[in-house]
Design a protein around this motif. Structure first.
Motif, PDB file in Angstrom:
ATOM      1  N   PRO A   6       0.819  -1.216   0.000  1.00  0.00           N
ATOM      2  CA  PRO A   6       0.000   0.000   0.000  1.00  0.00           C
ATOM      3  C   PRO A   6       0.852   1.265   0.000  1.00  0.00           C
ATOM      4  O   PRO A   6       0.472   2.274  -0.597  1.00  0.00           O
ATOM      5  N   GLU A   7       2.013   1.202   0.644  1.00  0.00           N
ATOM      6  CA  GLU A   7       2.894   2.374   0.711  1.00  0.00           C
ATOM      7  C   GLU A   7       3.403   2.762  -0.678  1.00  0.00           C
ATOM      8  O   GLU A   7       3.441   3.945  -1.037  1.00  0.00           O
ATOM      9  N   TRP A   8       3.784   1.749  -1.481  1.00  0.00           N
ATOM     10  CA  TRP A   8       4.243   2.031  -2.840  1.00  0.00           C
ATOM     11  C   TRP A   8       3.101   2.588  -3.691  1.00  0.00           C
ATOM     12  O   TRP A   8       3.282   3.561  -4.426  1.00  0.00           O
ATOM     13  N   LEU A   9       1.920   2.018  -3.560  1.00  0.00           N
ATOM     14  CA  LEU A   9       0.783   2.490  -4.339  1.00  0.00           C
ATOM     15  C   LEU A   9       0.389   3.909  -3.941  1.00  0.00           C
ATOM     16  O   LEU A   9       0.016   4.719  -4.791  1.00  0.00           O
ATOM     17  N   ASP A  10       0.487   4.225  -2.647  1.00  0.00           N
ATOM     18  CA  ASP A  10       0.230   5.594  -2.196  1.00  0.00           C
ATOM     19  C   ASP A  10       1.245   6.566  -2.793  1.00  0.00           C
ATOM     20  O   ASP A  10       0.896   7.671  -3.225  1.00  0.00           O
ATOM     21  N   LEU A  11       2.503   6.130  -2.807  1.00  0.00           N
ATOM     22  CA  LEU A  11       3.589   6.999  -3.262  1.00  0.00           C
ATOM     23  C   LEU A  11       3.428   7.376  -4.730  1.00  0.00           C
ATOM     24  O   LEU A  11       3.718   8.500  -5.130  1.00  0.00           O
ATOM     25  N   ARG A  12       2.912   6.449  -5.525  1.00  0.00           N
ATOM     26  CA  ARG A  12       2.818   6.707  -6.960  1.00  0.00           C
ATOM     27  C   ARG A  12       1.487   7.324  -7.390  1.00  0.00           C
ATOM     28  O   ARG A  12       1.357   7.745  -8.533  1.00  0.00           O
ATOM     29  N   GLU A  13       0.490   7.375  -6.511  1.00  0.00           N
ATOM     30  CA  GLU A  13      -0.857   7.773  -6.939  1.00  0.00           C
ATOM     31  C   GLU A  13      -0.890   9.184  -7.525  1.00  0.00           C
ATOM     32  O   GLU A  13      -1.512   9.423  -8.570  1.00  0.00           O
ATOM     33  N   ALA A  14      -0.226  10.126  -6.888  1.00  0.00           N
ATOM     34  CA  ALA A  14      -0.253  11.502  -7.390  1.00  0.00           C
ATOM     35  C   ALA A  14       0.455  11.613  -8.741  1.00  0.00           C
ATOM     36  O   ALA A  14      -0.013  12.309  -9.650  1.00  0.00           O
ATOM     37  N   ALA A  15       1.585  10.918  -8.892  1.00  0.00           N
ATOM     38  CA  ALA A  15       2.306  10.937 -10.171  1.00  0.00           C
ATOM     39  C   ALA A  15       1.475  10.297 -11.268  1.00  0.00           C
ATOM     40  O   ALA A  15       1.459  10.770 -12.414  1.00  0.00           O
ATOM     41  N   ASP A  42     -12.830  -3.278 -12.601  1.00  0.00           N
ATOM     42  CA  ASP A  42     -11.469  -2.757 -12.440  1.00  0.00           C
ATOM     43  C   ASP A  42     -10.535  -3.903 -12.064  1.00  0.00           C
ATOM     44  O   ASP A  42     -10.654  -4.487 -10.981  1.00  0.00           O
ATOM     45  N   LEU A  43      -9.603  -4.234 -12.959  1.00  0.00           N
ATOM     46  CA  LEU A  43      -8.701  -5.365 -12.778  1.00  0.00           C
ATOM     47  C   LEU A  43      -7.426  -4.920 -12.059  1.00  0.00           C
ATOM     48  O   LEU A  43      -6.830  -3.901 -12.405  1.00  0.00           O
ATOM     49  N   GLY A  44      -6.983  -5.705 -11.077  1.00  0.00           N
ATOM     50  CA  GLY A  44      -5.792  -5.341 -10.321  1.00  0.00           C
ATOM     51  C   GLY A  44      -5.984  -4.021  -9.605  1.00  0.00           C
ATOM     52  O   GLY A  44      -5.149  -3.113  -9.662  1.00  0.00           O
ATOM     53  N   ALA A  45      -7.093  -3.917  -8.871  1.00  0.00           N
ATOM     54  CA  ALA A  45      -7.556  -2.625  -8.357  1.00  0.00           C
ATOM     55  C   ALA A  45      -6.674  -2.029  -7.273  1.00  0.00           C
ATOM     56  O   ALA A  45      -6.720  -0.820  -7.029  1.00  0.00           O
ATOM     57  N   GLY A  46      -5.888  -2.847  -6.572  1.00  0.00           N
ATOM     58  CA  GLY A  46      -5.011  -2.311  -5.532  1.00  0.00           C
ATOM     59  C   GLY A  46      -5.773  -1.558  -4.471  1.00  0.00           C
ATOM     60  O   GLY A  46      -6.720  -2.075  -3.867  1.00  0.00           O
ATOM     61  N   THR A  47      -5.393  -0.300  -4.242  1.00  0.00           N
ATOM     62  CA  THR A  47      -6.017   0.513  -3.195  1.00  0.00           C
ATOM     63  C   THR A  47      -7.128   1.416  -3.729  1.00  0.00           C
ATOM     64  O   THR A  47      -7.525   2.366  -3.061  1.00  0.00           O
ATOM     65  N   GLY A  48      -7.611   1.138  -4.953  1.00  0.00           N
ATOM     66  CA  GLY A  48      -8.743   1.886  -5.487  1.00  0.00           C
ATOM     67  C   GLY A  48      -8.393   3.186  -6.178  1.00  0.00           C
ATOM     68  O   GLY A  48      -9.276   3.986  -6.491  1.00  0.00           O
ATOM     69  N   ALA A  49      -7.116   3.403  -6.474  1.00  0.00           N
ATOM     70  CA  ALA A  49      -6.694   4.666  -7.090  1.00  0.00           C
ATOM     71  C   ALA A  49      -7.331   4.868  -8.462  1.00  0.00           C
ATOM     72  O   ALA A  49      -7.638   6.004  -8.847  1.00  0.00           O
ATOM     73  N   ASN A  50      -7.531   3.789  -9.205  1.00  0.00           N
ATOM     74  CA  ASN A  50      -8.091   3.934 -10.546  1.00  0.00           C
ATOM     75  C   ASN A  50      -9.532   4.437 -10.492  1.00  0.00           C
ATOM     76  O   ASN A  50      -9.940   5.264 -11.311  1.00  0.00           O
ATOM     77  N   LEU A  51     -10.299   3.957  -9.540  1.00  0.00           N
ATOM     78  CA  LEU A  51     -11.669   4.482  -9.372  1.00  0.00           C
ATOM     79  C   LEU A  51     -11.613   5.973  -9.044  1.00  0.00           C
ATOM     80  O   LEU A  51     -12.353   6.763  -9.638  1.00  0.00           O
ATOM     81  N   ARG A  52     -10.757   6.354  -8.132  1.00  0.00           N
ATOM     82  CA  ARG A  52     -10.690   7.759  -7.728  1.00  0.00           C
ATOM     83  C   ARG A  52     -10.299   8.657  -8.905  1.00  0.00           C
ATOM     84  O   ARG A  52     -10.781   9.786  -9.014  1.00  0.00           O
ATOM     85  N   HIS A  69      -5.941  -9.778  -6.331  1.00  0.00           N
ATOM     86  CA  HIS A  69      -5.622 -11.071  -5.729  1.00  0.00           C
ATOM     87  C   HIS A  69      -5.295 -10.945  -4.247  1.00  0.00           C
ATOM     88  O   HIS A  69      -5.256 -11.942  -3.523  1.00  0.00           O
ATOM     89  N   ASP A  70      -5.063  -9.703  -3.770  1.00  0.00           N
ATOM     90  CA  ASP A  70      -4.631  -9.459  -2.394  1.00  0.00           C
ATOM     91  C   ASP A  70      -5.779  -8.851  -1.593  1.00  0.00           C
ATOM     92  O   ASP A  70      -6.102  -7.671  -1.759  1.00  0.00           O
ATOM     93  N   PRO A  71      -6.407  -9.618  -0.703  1.00  0.00           N
ATOM     94  CA  PRO A  71      -7.535  -9.076   0.065  1.00  0.00           C
ATOM     95  C   PRO A  71      -7.136  -7.925   0.973  1.00  0.00           C
ATOM     96  O   PRO A  71      -7.955  -7.041   1.260  1.00  0.00           O
ATOM     97  N   ALA A  72      -5.873  -7.902   1.417  1.00  0.00           N
ATOM     98  CA  ALA A  72      -5.426  -6.805   2.279  1.00  0.00           C
ATOM     99  C   ALA A  72      -5.442  -5.477   1.521  1.00  0.00           C
ATOM    100  O   ALA A  72      -5.801  -4.438   2.085  1.00  0.00           O
ATOM    101  N   LEU A  73      -5.071  -5.503   0.243  1.00  0.00           N
ATOM    102  CA  LEU A  73      -5.128  -4.282  -0.559  1.00  0.00           C
ATOM    103  C   LEU A  73      -6.566  -3.813  -0.733  1.00  0.00           C
ATOM    104  O   LEU A  73      -6.847  -2.607  -0.698  1.00  0.00           O
ATOM    105  N   LEU A  74      -7.487  -4.746  -0.910  1.00  0.00           N
ATOM    106  CA  LEU A  74      -8.893  -4.358  -1.064  1.00  0.00           C
ATOM    107  C   LEU A  74      -9.447  -3.770   0.228  1.00  0.00           C
ATOM    108  O   LEU A  74     -10.290  -2.864   0.184  1.00  0.00           O
TER     109      LEU A  74
END
Length: 277
Positions: A6-15, A42-52, A69-74
């Protein structure tokens, strides 16, 4: 499949949000401008950044299925979407969101996308989306997906697919060698067969055109500068790990490359929108 924190996905969301191609996004918005509602997968949704990032382009009423595939990310995605929304309500496994004019219904599914994508498409989404995903998948997966999306009568929108272009500032002689080794690592099996890596955007365009969709594509590069220091540093560390795993670059050269202070970076991506004619 590769795991992302989640930390990596947060870091890249703004970029990622800055990099999205405006012309492709406008094509998406125009396609659905006269609709009142839309079902999105939404495939490979991660932390939902694509929806946002994508929801503002779409009709007022949206029904999203977020799959990873990762329930913790969902779980993180649910929390972040609640924070992002103006109002929210949870009904069983369903999350109801209000964001400005938008009314968004969200469900979350854990699935092995290498195996379960066809089952997800059987639910007849009208738009299939993904962000920073298809370079991890294989040419065979992309070919099969394009056929299945076409059979479902759906449109398709993929953002931030890595296309292999890199430029570092300041440039160093080892940059090209490191890039070549990184590309080799990108094309390793990530759970879908040999990964398409930087060839993924061209495979997406070709396969959707072969299947009769009208395709719009555009560049969506990261243009990282001093304010993106943390993301640049994390990229360098990640690239060094990948290069070390792929071999072909002397360990001393990798260490020397990592120790260069970079003030800017360019990382190429491509956005693709494909729709039935």
């Amino acid at each position: 499949m590769s795991d992302f924190s989640p930390e990596w996905l947060d870091l890249r969301e703004a970029a990622d949000a800055r990099a999205r191609n405006a012309s492709v996004a406008n094509a998406v918005a125009a396609r659905f401008a006269l609709r009142g509602d839309l079902r999105i997968l939404d495939l490979g949704a991660g932390t939902g950044a694509n929806l946002r990032a994508t929801s503002a382009l779409l009709p007022e009423r949206q029904t999203w299925t977020l799959v990873d595939h990762d329930p913790a990310l969902l779980d993180v995605a649910k929390s972040k979407l609640i924070q992002w929304a103006d109002r929210h309500e949870e009904t069983g496994e369903t999350l109801l969101l209000e964001k400005g004019r938008l009314r968004i219904t969200v469900t979350f599914k854990t699935a092995d996308l290498a195996r379960d994508t066809q089952m997800l498409l059987d639910e007849k989404p009208q738009l299939v989306t993904a962000s920073a995903f298809f370079d991890l998948t294989s040419e065979d997966y992309i070919r099969t997906l394009a056929k299945a999306v076409t059979a479902a009568g759906a449109a398709f929108y993929a953002t931030l697919t890595y296309n292999g272009l890199q430029k570092w500032t300041p440039h160093r002689p080892a940059d090209n060698q490191m890039t070549a080794a990184f590309q080799r690592h990108q094309m390793r099996d990530k759970g879908f067969g040999p990964a398409a890596g930087p060839l993924a955007p061209s495979h997406l365009v070709d396969q959707f055109r072969i299947n009769g969709h009208v395709v719009v594509e555009g560049d969506s590069p990261w243009r990282l500068e001093r304010n993106d220091r943390m993301l640049i540093d994390e990229l360098i560390r990640g690239y060094a790990v990948a290069v070390t795993e792929s071999g072909g670059v002397d360990a001393k050269a990798v260490v020397g490359w990592v120790n260069v202070t970079r003030t800017a970076a360019f990382v190429g991506h491509t956005d693709v929108f494909a729709a039935p004619p």
